[in-house]
Design an enzyme around this catalytic site. Structure first.
Site, PDB file in Angstrom:
ATOM      1  N   ALA A 127      -9.440   3.051  10.102  1.00 51.58           N
ATOM      2  CA  ALA A 127      -9.227   2.037   9.009  1.00 51.58           C
ATOM      3  C   ALA A 127      -9.036   2.529   7.811  1.00 51.58           C
ATOM      4  O   ALA A 127      -9.048   3.971   7.690  1.00 51.58           O
ATOM      5  CB  ALA A 127     -10.560   0.856   8.805  1.00 51.58           C
ATOM      6  N   LYS A 128      -8.701   1.757   6.822  1.00 56.35           N
ATOM      7  CA  LYS A 128      -8.654   2.592   5.282  1.00 56.35           C
ATOM      8  C   LYS A 128      -8.797   1.078   4.402  1.00 56.35           C
ATOM      9  O   LYS A 128      -8.436  -0.045   4.798  1.00 56.35           O
ATOM     10  CB  LYS A 128      -7.139   3.012   5.263  1.00 56.35           C
ATOM     11  CG  LYS A 128      -6.986   4.143   4.116  1.00 56.35           C
ATOM     12  CD  LYS A 128      -7.612   5.197   4.533  1.00 56.35           C
ATOM     13  CE  LYS A 128      -7.420   6.298   3.675  1.00 56.35           C
ATOM     14  NZ  LYS A 128      -8.119   7.615   4.077  1.00 56.35           N
ATOM     15  N   GLY A 129      -9.069   1.644   3.333  1.00 55.94           N
ATOM     16  CA  GLY A 129      -9.199   0.722   2.255  1.00 55.94           C
ATOM     17  C   GLY A 129      -8.922   0.853   0.855  1.00 55.94           C
ATOM     18  O   GLY A 129      -8.734   2.231   0.688  1.00 55.94           O
ATOM     19  N   VAL A 152      -7.772  -2.436   5.837  1.00 49.14           N
ATOM     20  CA  VAL A 152      -7.076  -2.590   7.213  1.00 49.14           C
ATOM     21  C   VAL A 152      -7.577  -1.932   8.100  1.00 49.14           C
ATOM     22  O   VAL A 152      -7.992  -0.698   8.069  1.00 49.14           O
ATOM     23  CB  VAL A 152      -5.480  -2.121   6.955  1.00 49.14           C
ATOM     24  CG1 VAL A 152      -4.826  -2.026   8.266  1.00 49.14           C
ATOM     25  CG2 VAL A 152      -4.794  -2.663   5.869  1.00 49.14           C
TER      26      VAL A 152
END
Ligand code: NAD
Length: 406
Positions: free
Chosen positions: A95-97, A50
């Site tokens: 962001a992050k994943g 995201v």
């Protein structure tokens, strides 16, 4: 995240249109990753990335390998990264994943194939000028090396600036390992200065003795503070004369990463650490540990949030009523992302900084950010947490207005 974002947006007088822009993630990608397991079977894992915002620059944020990963959590964590980067004034969005998997039950080969498949699936998302992953829960330098290699292969050249948190030999930065704990130390000392607490007369308790907690404890001890309690998953340890932190770290290293059986202190209940009579409390283990259930018993004058989200939103209100000062997570633990930014800068320069240069520059960034948040908290008459969000939201909102939209 949303409740604090809303309070800060109101205090700042953010207009509704910009509020709506900043509350929604810019992009979310979900992929299916079929992986051949060691026994020959094929398992399909779900992965997400995201991107909350790229208003300030390429987005930055970790990749989590954990059975609890889901899109809503990843969305909240991505927004958190936007505010964290903005509060320390580094030119990154957030962001992050994550991949829903249990890395502890996977072999090294399975984790490698999963990491490479995830990277390949995100090839249009990742990039040193677009989106730069980093380690998070369940991932570390090993996974970052695979990601860097997988990405580089598709580009036909080595691109080490595409991820941070790499091993030193692949362009990792000196000072990164201790960076988050060091930032906790710098912001704790800055806050103690405002409260007129002399570190040489002060006591501290640190929950969590991993990367963040152990370095925060060690560096504060080096600056004169008496750390009377530390804890990890095995329990809490208490010594009113102060725990020898170096000894505790050496013990942990020789004991499979655990403090279990540490004899430099007496054993107490893990939950007791949080309510000890200390000047400074540093939750550096996990989220939601200071809650409505124990907040009334907290006696510390200052809380410095090494962990992400250790204080529940409901407990915040009571902490403020009690007059306890909180250096919030998005400020206190931003030393890690700051040195990640330095790693990216060094990779792009094709140059390596000394540990002294890394520390000096990150200390300055952390101190400046602390002062800005502190000043904002006085100016708006709000707690430091809301002030940190105000600083961050204001920066992103102003940049957005200058850049404009369609
Ligand atoms: P880590 O895995 O190195 O250490 C976690 C520590 O917490 C371990 O000592 C573990 O035993 C302990 N712990 C776990 N459950 C506990 C419990 N119930 N009671 C007491 N101790 C417990 O993790 P870390 O990298 O130090 O991260 C800690 C926190 O800081 C997390 O919230 C993480 O998101 C946050 N954080 C880390 C970084 C970083 O650079 N490492 C950066 C920003 C934020």
């Amino acid at each position: 995240m949303m409740s604090r974002f809303k309070i800060a947006s109101e205090a700042l007088g953010l207009d509704e249109e910009v509020y709506n822009v900043l509350k929604s993630p810019a992009k979310q990608v979900t992929v299916s990753l079929p992986i051949t397991m060691d026994d020959g079977s094929i398992r399909v894992f779900e992965g997400h990335r995201v991107i909350h915002s790229t208003i300030l620059g390429p987005s930055k944020g970790g990749v989590r390998f954990d059975p609890g990963v889901n899109i809503n959590e990843v969305k909240a964590l991505a927004a958190w990264m936007t505010w964290k980067c903005a509060v320390v004034d580094i030119p990154y969005g957030g962001a992050k994943g994550g991949v829903c998997c249990n890395p502890r039950e996977m072999s090294s080969g399975e984790r490698e194939r999963l990491t490479r498949a995830y990277t390949q699936s995100m090839i249009e998302i990742f990039g040193p000028d677009r989106d730069i992953p980093a380690p998070d829960m369940g991932t570390g330098p090993r996974e970052m090396a695979w990601m860097m290699d997988a990405y580089s292969r598709t580009q036909g050249m080595t691109v080490n600036s595409v991820v941070t948190g790499k091993p030193l030999v692949l362009g990792g930065s000196l000072g990164r390992t201790e960076a988050t704990g060091r930032g906790v130390m710098v912001t704790a000392l800055a806050a103690m200065g405002k409260l007129k607490i002399n570190p040489y007369n002060a006591t501290g308790a640190v929950q969590g003795f991993g990367n963040v907690g152990s370095y925060a404890a060690l560096l504060l001890e080096e600056r004169g503070m008496k750390i009377i309690s530390v804890s990890d998953i095995s329990g809490a340890y208490y010594n009113e004369n102060g725990i020898d932190i170096n000894k505790a770290i050496l013990y942990r290293e020789g004991n499979n990463g655990s403090l279990e059986g540490f004899d430099g202190a007496e054993r107490i209940e893990g939950s007791e650490l949080l309510t000890l009579e200390v000047d400074v409390l540093i939750p550096a283990a996990m989220e939601d540990v200071i809650t409505i259930k124990n907040v009334a018993d907290i006696k510390a004058k200052l809380i410095v949030e090494g962990a992400n989200g250790p204080t529940s939103a409901k407990a915040d209100k009571i902490i403020n009523e009690k007059g306890i000062i909180v250096v919030p997570d998005i400020l206190a633990n931003a030393g890690g992302v700051t040195v990640s930014y330095f790693e990216w800068v060094q990779n792009r320069l094709g140059y390596k900084w000394t540990a002294e240069r890394v520390n000096r520059r990150s200390d300055r960034i952390m101190k400046d950010a602390f002062e800005k948040v502190y000043k904002t908290s006085i100016e708006y008459d709000v707690p430091m947490r809301i002030a940190a969000y105000i600083v961050a939201i204001d920066k992103v909102a102003k940049t957005y207005k200058y850049r404009g939209g369609y």
